[in-house]
Structure formats: C-alpha cells, structure tokens
Design a protein around this motif. Structure first.
Motif, mmCIF file in Angstrom:
data_model
loop_
_atom_site.group_PDB
_atom_site.id
_atom_site.type_symbol
_atom_site.label_atom_id
_atom_site.label_comp_id
_atom_site.label_asym_id
_atom_site.label_seq_id
_atom_site.Cartn_x
_atom_site.Cartn_y
_atom_site.Cartn_z
ATOM 1 N N SER B 142 0.844 -1.182 0.000
ATOM 2 C CA SER B 142 0.000 0.000 0.000
ATOM 3 C C SER B 142 0.885 1.241 0.000
ATOM 4 C CB SER B 142 -0.902 0.002 1.215
ATOM 5 O OG SER B 142 -0.151 0.347 2.349
ATOM 6 N N GLY B 143 0.268 2.390 -0.248
ATOM 7 C CA GLY B 143 1.014 3.642 -0.312
ATOM 8 C C GLY B 143 1.778 3.935 0.965
ATOM 9 N N GLY B 170 -0.368 12.495 0.277
ATOM 10 C CA GLY B 170 -1.164 11.368 -0.190
ATOM 11 C C GLY B 170 -1.341 10.245 0.814
ATOM 12 N N LEU B 171 -1.048 10.502 2.080
ATOM 13 C CA LEU B 171 -1.200 9.439 3.079
ATOM 14 C C LEU B 171 -2.437 9.713 3.934
ATOM 15 C CD1 LEU B 171 2.453 8.923 4.348
ATOM 16 C CD2 LEU B 171 1.206 7.616 2.621
ATOM 17 N N ALA B 172 -3.018 8.617 4.430
ATOM 18 C CA ALA B 172 -4.159 8.749 5.332
ATOM 19 C C ALA B 172 -3.710 9.482 6.597
ATOM 20 C CB ALA B 172 -4.682 7.370 5.694
ATOM 21 N N PRO B 173 -4.617 10.272 7.168
ATOM 22 C CA PRO B 173 -4.245 11.022 8.374
ATOM 23 C C PRO B 173 -3.578 10.173 9.452
ATOM 24 C CG PRO B 173 -6.394 11.730 7.610
ATOM 25 C CD PRO B 173 -5.978 10.609 6.711
ATOM 26 N N VAL B 174 -4.069 8.959 9.718
ATOM 27 C CA VAL B 174 -3.424 8.138 10.766
ATOM 28 C C VAL B 174 -2.005 7.760 10.399
ATOM 29 C CG1 VAL B 174 -5.240 7.057 12.117
ATOM 30 C CG2 VAL B 174 -4.706 6.148 9.869
ATOM 31 N N ILE B 175 -1.776 7.504 9.113
ATOM 32 C CA ILE B 175 -0.423 7.137 8.675
ATOM 33 C C ILE B 175 0.500 8.348 8.803
ATOM 34 C CG2 ILE B 175 0.948 6.107 6.819
ATOM 35 C CD1 ILE B 175 -1.113 4.190 7.594
ATOM 36 N N ASN C 40 -4.384 4.588 1.759
ATOM 37 C CA ASN C 40 -3.824 4.124 0.490
ATOM 38 C C ASN C 40 -3.976 2.617 0.396
ATOM 39 O OD1 ASN C 40 -2.161 6.581 1.392
ATOM 40 N ND2 ASN C 40 -1.890 6.450 -0.808
ATOM 41 N N GLY C 41 -4.301 2.145 -0.757
ATOM 42 C CA GLY C 41 -4.440 0.707 -0.936
ATOM 43 C C GLY C 41 -5.776 0.176 -0.436
ATOM 44 N N ALA C 42 -6.704 1.075 -0.091
ATOM 45 C CA ALA C 42 -7.996 0.623 0.410
ATOM 46 C C ALA C 42 -8.884 0.127 -0.716
ATOM 47 C CB ALA C 42 -8.697 1.760 1.155
ATOM 48 N N VAL C 219 -16.420 4.908 3.370
ATOM 49 C CA VAL C 219 -15.057 4.681 3.836
ATOM 50 C C VAL C 219 -14.669 3.248 3.521
ATOM 51 C CG1 VAL C 219 -13.469 4.868 5.764
ATOM 52 C CG2 VAL C 219 -15.534 6.276 5.715
ATOM 53 N N LEU C 220 -13.577 3.091 2.805
ATOM 54 C CA LEU C 220 -13.072 1.758 2.472
ATOM 55 C C LEU C 220 -11.784 1.484 3.226
ATOM 56 C CD1 LEU C 220 -13.366 1.510 -1.444
ATOM 57 C CD2 LEU C 220 -14.895 0.546 0.271
ATOM 58 N N ASP C 221 -11.573 0.213 3.560
ATOM 59 C CA ASP C 221 -10.293 -0.211 4.101
ATOM 60 C C ASP C 221 -10.043 -1.632 3.637
ATOM 61 O OD1 ASP C 221 -7.932 -0.142 5.618
ATOM 62 O OD2 ASP C 221 -8.938 -1.197 7.261
ATOM 63 N N ARG C 222 -8.888 -1.859 3.046
ATOM 64 C CA ARG C 222 -8.563 -3.173 2.485
ATOM 65 C C ARG C 222 -9.695 -3.741 1.641
ATOM 66 N NH1 ARG C 222 -4.193 -5.162 6.462
ATOM 67 N NH2 ARG C 222 -4.015 -3.243 7.620
#
Lengths: 640, 240, 261
Positions: B142-143, B170-175, C40-42, C219-222
């Motif tokens: 994943s990114g 480009g990263l999710a806030p938690v990341i 990312n990657g979701a 909201v998507l995840d994996r």
C-alpha cells in the motif's frame, strides 16, 4: 516418416534455438535496462564471427588448435563486449532520454557504419572459419549422424540462461541492475554509480552477441549480411518473449527455431515469413509477449509538439511560390533534372504520409516502405501480368497498398511504442520476403522491368506534370485531413490515450484507419515511382527504404507539417549528389543519422520554427512558473 | 543558535534551471547537525527542485552545496549519496519488481562514523509492518507501506543527513501521524533531517526551524515557533 | 425518492490473489456529491476505475440511471453521460486549451472521422462558453501543456463538462494542488454541479475538501466498506477514526464542516 528423423530435426532446432537465444538474450537485457532497442545488436553478432575468424587464424598456429580455438572464442566475445561499451559511452549516453524513434534510428546508424567498416576490413567475401577442435566428428543417434559441435551449441543455451539467472538473482550487481531497470536515477541517488552499471550491462549484452557470432563460425561462414539477417529474427524472439524478459526470450527462441526446423520440411518457402507470422499471432493474443509486462507510458508525443496553427500570410505566399516554381521547372530542367524532381515529389509524399501517422498519431512505423513497395509492385503486377495500362495501375495500386495497410494495421494498432515499431518492421519483412521468394510472380531478387507509362504520358515532361499532380493532390489531401477532426483525433490519442478514451474516442479504430490512409498514400508514391523508373525490385520495400523514409521525416522535423516535405526533398537531392561519389554511402548516412539525432532532433523545419516563432505568446514569468510546476511534479520535461 | 554543533548541510546561492527556465533563485539554507528543518511552500514553489538539486538530480544547478564540510556542488548523485546524504523522493520510487529485502539491498552502503548504523533487523524494529512482508514485491504494497520502505531504503545507506520530500503527501491522516513519530525517532538517533512540506500541521510537530520558499526564492526563515507566531507570513505563502 | 444516478452492487476485484475491492455496494443520488475515502491501498482507485470502465470487475454490477454499464469500455460509458477527471490530469498537451474542449464536442456530435472541415473552427463558441464557466476563457489560446497545474485541472473539468454529463467521476480531483487552489477548485465544481443537477463521485485525501463538500461518504479499508453515511456520522465513527482519520483528520473534518455551516 521415421520418428528418428524427427528427433534429429528436433535436435537441429535446439541448436539453432541456442544461437537465437544467445543473441536475443543480450538484446533483451540491454532493452530491459536502457529501454533502448539496439538495432546494432546484429552488428555485434557479425563482429563476433569476424573477430573469431581473425583470432582463431592468429592464435591456433601459436597455441595449438585446441587452446587457440577455445581461447579465441571468448576473446572475440569480450572484444565485442568492449565495442558495445564504446557505443554506450559515445552514443547511448546521449540518447537515454530521447524518444524511441531517435534511439532506434541512432542504433541503426551504427549498423550502417559497421557494415562499411566490416567490408573495408574483411572484404565482401564469405570467410570460412576452422572446425571446433574436439568436436569435429559425428555422433550416431538412432542411426542418424549428428554433428558433435551441434551438441555443444545445444548445451550453450541453457548454460547461459542459468548463468544469467544466477547473475541477476543471486548477486548484488544483478539486484542493482534489476533496480536500475526500473528507475536508474533513483539507484544513483542511493549511492550506486549507475553509469558504470549501464556500461556493464552493455558489455554483457555485447559479449553474448559476440559469443553467439563466434560460436556460429564453425557452422556458418562470416559474411557481411549476417547482421541484418539475424537482427530481424532476434527482434522477433525478444518481442515474442516479452521485451526485457530473458526467460521469455529463451522460450521464444525454442518456439521459433523448432517451427523453422519442422516448417522447412512441410513448406520450405515459408521459412522467411514464418517467424514474423508467429510474432503477429502472439502479439494479438498477448500484446506484450509471452512473459512481458505492459508498457506504462500513455503518451507518444515528441518533445516540442505544439498546437497546429493555420497558415500565416507569409507561409501561404511561400507555398504558392513553391507551386509556381514547380510548375515552371520543366522549362529550365533537362531530362535528368525532371526525373530527379519527380522523385523528390515521390519521396516528399512518402515522408509526408509516414509523418501523418508518426507526427500526428505518435505511431512510429519502421516498415512504411512496405506500402510504398506494395504500391510499386501492385502497379508492376497489373501491367506485367494482367496487361493493364498505367491509368488503371495508378488508380488500383494504391488501393492494393491500402488493403495491405488495412490488413497489417489491424494487428499493429493494438500495440504502441517500440512494440508498434517492431511489428511494423516484421510485417514489412513479410512483404519483402514474399517479393524476394515468390520468384514466379515477382521476379524475385531481379524484380520486374519494363513498367512504362502509357504513350500519352511517356514524354518525360508530361509524366513530370502527372507526378506533380498526383503527389500534390495526395499531399494536399493529407494536409487537409491533418487539420480536420480526423487529424485532431489522432493527435488527441497521441497526447493522452486515457483522455481520448474518456471522451468517447475509439482510438484504435481511428489509428487503424489512419494507418490504412497513410499506407494508401505511400502506395500512390510507390506507383508513381515505378512508372518513372520503369522497374521495381525488393529493395523498394526493404528495411533501408523504411529507414530512409524515417530519416527524411527526422531531417525535416517531425513536429511540423512542412518538415517531411523539406526532408524528403533534401534527402533525395543529397543522395543523388553524393551516392555516385563515394563507396561509403552507408557509413556516411549512418554518421548523418547520428548527427541529426544528437544535435538536431527538431530537424530543419523544427529548427527554423524555433528560431522564427517563439513557442508561446506568454512572458517569461509564466513559462517559468509552468516549468517549475512541471519540474516539481516530475512530469513531462520542461519546455525548452 | 543551532549552528553551534556545526552545520550538516549548507546551501549557498543555489540557482537551478530546466532548459531555458530559471527555477530557483539564489536559494541559501543550512541545517545544523541533529536538527530537523522544514522547507515549506506551495506546490510548484521550488521545494522538490531544491532537494533534487542538493542530491545532484538537477542537471543545471549552480551555487555551492556543502555536506559536512565536503563540497558536493559538482558531484554526481551517487557520490553525494556515498558522502552520507539520504534522499526520500516525493513519488517514493520504490522498485516495484524487487522484494522488500531486495529494495533494502539496493540502498546498502558501508557504515560510517558519526551516523547511526542500520541493519534490516533494526529497520524492521522501526517499521514493524515491513518485517511481515520481507519477500513481498514492492508493487504489492500500500502507499503507506511504500513510504515506509522508501525511508528504510535510504537509511540502509547509513546517512548522517536525510532529505524527505513531502513525506505526508497522499497518506491517510493516521499514517501521517505514524510518519511523524518515525521522524521524531530518527532525530533522537542523531540524524539530521531536511523536510519539504506543504502540510504545516505535520511540519510544526517535528521541526526546529523552517524556511519558506515561494516562486523559487526563500522568503522567510526562522524557528518554527516564530513562524507559527507570524500570521502575515503564513497567510502570504502558506495559505492554510 | 427518485431513482439513483449511479447504483453499484457487490463490486469485486482481485489482483493476483490479493482482493482489492471486496463486495462493495453504494448509490449516488441525483445532484449529490458522493466521496470515497480510505487509506492508500484501500481500493478507492480500483473501485473508481471499475465504475469508469477502465477496469473490468470480477463480480458485481454497475448501473447508470437503471442501465447496466458493467464492463463497458470508458468511451461507451462517456457517451451515456459520464464525465471523468483523473488523479494526474489527462489533457491533450500539444493542443490549445479551447481545442481540448472542442475535441469533446467533436466527439459528442460524432464528427471525429470528418476529413474536410477545419477542426479549429468547430464548436468554438460552445467550448468557449464552458471555459468561461470554469474561469479559463482568457487562456483559451494557450498550449495546454504549458499551463500551471491548477489551470490544467480546470481545463480537465471543462472537458468533462462539455457533453453535459449527469455524473462526474473525479479521482482525487485536488491531488498535487496547493491548499488554496484545492478549496477553490472544489468550490467551483460544487457550484457547477449543483446549478446543473449533476451528481459527483469522487475520491480524495484532503479531509478539508471532503468534509466541506461531500453529501455522503463511503469509507473503504482493504477493499471493504467500513462505514457509509453523512459527514457527521462518518466523522464520529470510532472505527473510521482508528483506521483512517486519527486526531488530525477529525480536526480537519471539524474545521471544514464549521466553515461549511
């Protein structure tokens, strides 16, 4: 038939598969890392054979047959490797970031230079090498005698495959090369001297090609046609296997060699065509070859592409003036001058039609001569075998070429980039092979003679005007089409296939039609040409003619509409002047290609345009901002 | 000032060009040893070009760049990396056909004095996610995982200074939050960091000092606290 | 309630054994902005490309106003009234700005194969009107490839609007833009779609943009749906906070929604 005989045939197939693999393997490795399709790879192969000839002759008397021979082979390969390194240092380093067209042409320039070099050093005759000491005899397999040396060749393929696999997967060097294959700049930023890595790869590729050539010496005499004969097949093997994939090349070499080994039993005439047919079929099912990966580029434009503008006042006057001059020209020109001028029309049309698909469509064809030749042969066949007159022939022959382009185009538009170039080349080779081998129909190597205009047009001046009219009309038509929605649709697809698809454009269909249209117009040029010369031979549709057409476009400038016309004229006039004066025309042409590619990639018209017309109406500040944005995004190169 | 320990990286009068276009104008900045410095600015302001010029990836870059007292201005990028400068590009540029371990191997350089020493095992401690996917091809990550791998890969060169180009992009806030903790950890290991960012919230949490770049010129420099207090500068150049 | 413009049922896609999108379903109502978010990657882009026709789903169905469009090529989907913008703007770089938009009109009126008329003169007024609306009319004659990135994004929007679509697909519409430009572009988009009743499906990483404009969020995840609903509900969902938003995301969402109110 005897199954044992089939087995022997199978073994022969394996031996030639090894040979093909050794060449294709280096080609595919070089492509994988540098993204350059190395036309000169066949030259490496040829040099391997010649150097092995010289080295065995020198070493065997001194060191004894066994040591001398088996030392000469790797030495020849290493010497070729060093020559490949030289090419990397002097040439490839300057064109790593160029458009694939320039890369292909530049390495073809090397082919031309090496051809003249080899003839100068070793002469035009075939040179027979010694037999391989220790493997001069036969083994008996199922009652058939089979040369021992062939067994050596059979073993060489898998051995090299294994060694390459170990090198790439079990050594740090191999790991770095695989990384550099994807992103050489990043490898450098991680502390690896990537320039040296590339040089190493070229050495490896050159070494393998040289080795193949040297190992072939006991089987086949060294001769000056080895390069072109092998390179087309090597392309086929790498493309079928998937460009950049070593294992794929191995599989493809097996398939091609076996098909040829058995195909020759069934239908001997087909052997020249067979590999290309297989390639066409494989690419339709798997557009990236058996084990290849899709290319990710979606744009095939050239640096410096700009919007089409309507003709300005000056340009309109220039064109009107040129037409007027062409109309008056027969008043001052003699017989030879008129012939030369009408050939200029023919080549201008050939180049213009090529640039219709290449400049606007981003489709780089390395086989445009096929349609030129089909037009010529079409006309010749109609006159020669069916007794039609010139009028019918001039009308029907272009359609014949157009049908050929329609047929081949259906396959080629499924591909893009280098794959497109390779497949167009393959189809052109099919046409060439047919013209060459189907002697009853085409006259084979000698071609057909006595194809003259009808009586009313047999006067040189009348035929001059007829040519001007026909070629001029075809050029005007393509010019119109370039400015029409059809031309714009092609340009749209070239700039962004993604966007074109997302506004409802069926790109492949348009590219297909464009390919056929360009082929038809090349056919017009070919048929006009044949009546001017009175004869036609397979040279008119061979690779060098396709390359000539590319050079004309490049010389004039790809990004302009007028460029190919200028290029066609200048090229042909130069050729007519210089060719009779020198024995080294090929080397000269090769050197000219290198100079063009490296120093004048915009061509004559492009160069003038950049001098006369600034690239945008904006101030420097805005251009800077745009360039900075582009640079920051790591997108396309900044405008220059 | 933070310069007390000496400077890890000094850039003076840097001008960069792409073809005829002048991209950077007299950019000067310095990063003290062990410092985290942010280079802030909008898209297209010149952040990436500045970092690329420092690591030798811009063909036409003039002006001096000095790394730990060594002049790197005209060195090719691999020499600069060998001198102890790590670079993490914005687009990540991991080798998608290579596995995680092979990606790390590309970055490997001998240990160097005065810089933390990294092994794959130590890096897996820092990025536990990566430990579970040693043999996975980079293209199947994943990114966020790719971003971790990019950092780990340049740490394999045992750099004393590292350039991070928009690590939060480009990263999710938690990341992004996880990324911030990682960078803090690197600082505590003694690494010098120059960080380009648009995300002021991210940069604020990590950086000691900041430069603001706009239109290819440095418009502001000061401590992070000073910048946060300077409403006018933030309004003019950062538009948060 | 009227029929949804876009209806996605049980969409699924795997790449070499890795499931990228796992049975995802959602509906986009007429005139609404619908956002897909996630790490990312979701599977956001995969999902998106299956709706847009760039990817073929392994299973599931995509319907546009009741018509099954699953597996149609992008060009057919476009003809049914779906405009598209890309994560990295895709335009015809060697054409002028206005020619870019004219191409969309030429295609819409099915004149792509015409060999005689001058393309530059076709549908110019119509194209200029669209450029006017996105604020790019003054740069109409410039070469698209030389524009600033924010402007290229506007051109892309103009191209996507040319055939009066009923649905816009926007993959990370503000990626690579400065914060101020982001807000401006999304505000412009929201204005236009609301005045014309166009629906929008978009993915986005910028929480300020998402929470400022989306009516509904997925909201998507994996590859799996974690939550779907209004911005409030999604922001307050603890699972979403844990896997995606974190503290800073919630903060941004809060900020955006306050500005919106």
């Amino acid at each position: 038939m005897d199954p044992a005989f089939f087995f022997i045939q199978f073994l022969s197939g394996l031996a030639s598969a090894s040979n093909l693999f050794l060449i294709a393997c280096g080609l595919t490795i070089i492509f994988g890392v540098t993204r350059i399709v190395n036309f000169a790879h066949g030259s490496f192969y040829m040099l391997g054979a010649y150097l092995a000839y010289t080295l065995t002759a020198q070493l065997m008397p001194i060191l004894g047959d066994v040591v001398g021979f088996w030392l000469a082979i790797p030495l020849a390969a290493a010497a070729v490797g060093l020559l490949a390194v030289l090419m990397e240092l002097l040439l490839l380093r300057r064109i790593y970031h160029s458009h694939e067209l320039f890369q292909l042409l530049a390495t073809f320039g090397v082919v031309l230079i090496v051809q003249d070099l080899v003839q100068t050093v070793w002469g035009p005759e075939e040179l027979f090498g010694p037999r391989a000491p220790g493997f001069t005899s036969f083994v008996v397999i199922f009652g058939f005698r089979f040369p021992e040396y062939q067994l050596v060749l059979i073993a060489a393929g898998p051995l090299v495959l294994g060694a390459i696999w170990l090198l790439f997967n079990r050594t740090r060097w191999g790991n770095l090369v695989r990384a550099a294959t994807q992103d050489r700049e990043m490898v450098g930023a991680l502390g690896v001297n990537q320039a040296r890595l590339f040089t190493g790869v070229l050495f490896l590729g050159g070494f393998l090609a040289g080795l193949a050539g040297a190992l072939q010496l006991p089987v086949e005499p060294a001769n000056p046609f080895m390069d072109v004969n092998i390179i087309a097949e090597a392309f086929v093997v790498t493309v079928i296997g998937g460009m950049g994939n070593v294992l794929g090349a191995f599989l493809a070499a097996l398939i091609i060699a076996q098909l040829q080994a058995f195909g020759i039993l069934v239908f001997p005439q087909i052997t020249l065509v067979l590999p290309f047919l297989v390639m066409a079929l494989v690419l339709v099912v798997r557009p990236w070859g058996l084990l290849g990966k899709p290319e990710t580029t979606t744009s095939h434009g050239f640096a410096g592409d700009r919007p089409l503008r309507p003709l300005g006042r000056t340009q309109q006057l220039l064109i009107a003036g040129t037409v007027a001059i062409l109309l008056l020209l027969p008043l001052v020109l003699g017989e030879y001058g008129q012939k030369l001028a009408l050939e200029v029309f023919v080549y201008a049309l050939l180049a213009f039609s090529l640039n219709f698909i290449m400049g606007a469509g981003g489709m780089v064809s390395f086989g445009h001569a096929a349609y030129f030749g089909l037009g010529g042969y079409g006309a010749a066949l109609l006159v020669h075998h069916l007794g039609f007159g010139m009028e019918i022939a001039l009308l029907a022959a272009p359609l014949f070429a157009g049908l050929g382009a329609l047929l081949f185009g259906w396959f080629v538009v499924r591909l893009s980039g280098v794959y497109f170039a390779m497949l167009t080349l393959a189809f052109a080779q099919i046409v060439w092979s047919t013209a060459f081998q189907w002697v009853e129909l085409t006259g084979g190597d000698n071609g057909m003679i006595g194809i003259w205009p009808s009586d009313w047009a047999s006067d040189r001046t009348v035929y001059y005007y007829l040519s001007l009219l026909v070629c001029g009309a075809a050029i005007a038509f393509l010019w119109r089409a370039s400015h029409a929605p059809f031309g714009y649709t092609l340009r749209a697809g070239r700039d962004s296939t993604l966007r074109a698809d997302a506004i409802g454009i069926d790109l492949k269909r348009h590219q297909w039609l464009a390919f056929a249209l360009a082929g038809t117009c090349a056919g017009v040029a070919g048929s006009v040409f044949v009546f001017s010369k009175g004869n036609i031979d397979p040279g008119s549709l061979a690779i060098p003619t396709s390359v000539d057409a590319l050079v004309m476009v490049l010389l004039g400038g790809i990004q302009t509409l007028t460029g190919p016309l200028v290029g066609g004229a200048v090229f042909h006039l130069l050729e007519a002047q210089i060719l009779p004066l020198t024995d080294y025309w090929r080397a000269l042409l090769g050197a000219a290609i290198l100079v063009l590619v490296i120093a004048f990639p915009m061509g004559i018209a492009g160069f003038l345009r950049d001098k006369l017309l600034p690239d945008d109406d904006r101030g420097d500040d805005q251009r800077e901002a745009a360039a900075r944005g582009a640079a920051e995004k790591g997108r396309a190169e900044a405008p220059t | 000032m933070t310069q007390r320990n000496g400077s890890a990286l000094t850039v003076q009068g840097l001008n960069a060009f792409y073809g005829r276009a002048h991209i950077l104008f007299d950019v000067s900045l310095s990063v003290g040893k062990g410092e985290v410095v942010a280079l802030l600015g909008r898209n297209g302001a010149g952040k990436s070009t500045t970092l690329k010029s420092i690591v030798g990836l811009v063909a036409d870059a003039r002006g001096t760049r000095d790394l730990n007292g060594q002049d790197i201005s005209s060195q090719p990028s691999y020499r600069i990396a060998q001198a102890g400068l790590g670079y993490v590009p914005e687009e990540r540029r991991i080798f998608t056909n290579l596995t995680v371990m092979e990606n790390l191997e590309v970055g490997r350089q001998p240990p160097r004095a005065g810089a933390p020493e990294w092994t794959p095992e130590r890096l897996f401690e820092l990025f536990p996610n990566l430990a579970e996917m040693r043999d996975r091809p980079g293209g199947r990550m994943s990114g966020g995982e790719q971003q971790m791998l990019t950092i780990a890969r340049s740490l394999m060169g045992n750099p004393h200074t590292i350039l991070l180009d928009e690590p939060s992009e480009g990263l999710a806030p938690v990341i992004v939050e996880q990324m911030a903790r990682t960078i803090t950890r690197l600082k505590s290991e003694g690494l010098t960091v120059l960080l380009s960012e648009q995300n002021l919230f991210f940069a604020r949490a990590l950086s000691d000092r900041a430069y603001v770049i706009e239109g290819g010129r440095i418009r502001y420099q000061g401590t992070m606290a000073e910048l946060m207090a300077d409403e006018a500068v933030r309004q003019a150049y950062l538009t948060v | 309630m009227s029929e949804p413009v876009l209806q996605v049922e049980g969409l699924r896609k795997a790449f070499g054994g890795v499931i990228a999108v796992d049975t995802v379903s959602f509906e986009v109502a007429a005139g609404r902005l619908f956002a897909i978010i996630g790490p990312n990657g979701a599977g956001k882009s995969t999902c998106f490309n299956m709706v847009g026709g760039q990817l073929l789903p392994d299973a599931g169905r995509v319907q546009l106003a009741g018509q099954d469009i699953t597996g149609l090529p992008p060009r057919r989907i476009w003809r049914l009234g779906v405009g598209r913008t890309f994560q990295v703007a895709a335009t015809f770089t060697a054409m002028t700005v206005v020619e870019n938009v004219q191409m969309a009109f030429i295609s819409h009126r099915r004149r792509l194969r015409a060999l005689l008329p001058t393309a530059r003169k076709l549908y110019r007024a119509e194209a200029m009107a669209v450029l006017e609306r996105v604020g790019m009319a003054d740069q109409a004659e410039r070469q698209c490839g030389l524009l600033a990135y924010g402007d290229i994004k506007r051109v892309e929007l103009a191209i996507a609007l040319a055939h009066e679509p009923r649905l816009l697909l926007m993959d990370e519409p503000t990626a690579g833009m400065a914060p101020k430009e982001r807000i401006a572009l999304m505000a412009l988009t929201a204005d236009i779609v609301r005045e014309r009743g166009i629906s929008v499906l978009f993915t986005e990483h910028d929480m300020d943009v998402v929470f400022a404009h989306a009516d509904t969020l997925l909201v998507l995840d994996r590859g799996r749906t974690v939550a779907t609903g209004t911005p409030d509900a999604v922001r307050d969902n603890p699972e979403v906070q844990r896997i995606y938003l974190g503290g800073s995301g919630v903060e941004a969402a809060q900020r955006a929604m306050e500005a919106r109110a």
